[in-house]
Design an enzyme around this catalytic site. Sequence first.
Site, PDB file in Angstrom:
ATOM      1  N   GLY A   9       0.837  -1.197   0.000  1.00 21.77           N
ATOM      2  CA  GLY A   9       0.000   0.000   0.000  1.00 21.77           C
ATOM      3  C   GLY A   9       0.867   1.240   0.000  1.00 21.77           C
ATOM      4  N   CYS A  10       0.378   2.266   0.627  1.00 21.59           N
ATOM      5  CA  CYS A  10       1.076   3.558   0.700  1.00 21.59           C
ATOM      6  C   CYS A  10       2.465   3.383   1.296  1.00 21.59           C
ATOM      7  CB  CYS A  10       0.240   4.502   1.561  1.00 21.59           C
ATOM      8  SG  CYS A  10       1.103   5.955   2.122  1.00 21.59           S
ATOM      9  N   PHE A  11       3.490   3.853   0.583  1.00 21.40           N
ATOM     10  CA  PHE A  11       4.848   3.660   1.112  1.00 21.40           C
ATOM     11  C   PHE A  11       5.107   4.479   2.357  1.00 21.40           C
ATOM     12  CE2 PHE A  11       6.571   6.107  -2.892  1.00 21.40           C
ATOM     13  CZ  PHE A  11       6.075   7.323  -2.448  1.00 21.40           C
TER      14      PHE A  11
END
Length: 181
Positions: A9-11
């Site tokens: 997902g979002c880093f």
Amino acid sequence: MQQTIIAGGCFWCTEAVFRDVIGVSEVESGYIGGTNANPTYKEVCTGRTGHAEGIRVTFDPAVISLGDIYDVFLGTHDPTQLNRQGGDVGTQYRSAIFPLSAQQGAEAKAAIDRWNTDNGKTAVTTVEGLEGDEQTAPWYPAEGYHQEYWDGEGQRNPYCLAVIPPKIMKLRKSFQKYVKS
């Protein structure tokens, strides 16, 4: 020191978790698994480049094993969501492991199997970018403002404030022995 590349997902969120893990000396946000050379954040966010937002984790295997890194990874995001994590939707948010060698690929598959057995569910996490014993997916570091995001701007970003603390709490609850003091 060893490195591995994971995408969950979002880093910003994944980076925040792994900055709190023992034996981890560096976490770099970036892009992997796509078709464009040197992609930008804006391009990756369209979902048209094929890249995932990922992190490259540098760790000391004498302190934490690669298998434990993968277990923490699978246990601190939802590996059952295909091409999404919560409100982030698209292939750029897929759950994936990008092993840097055949041995890492085998460890990744073993960790996914462990997670499936332990949780009675099936992870959709993919193992990507490896042909034989060679990593074929190039790594592109994200722009500077994405690095160590949670430690700076992220503390004021409503999205991060909603998503990151529960992940860090899950790390501290489920993987207490791997949390930096």
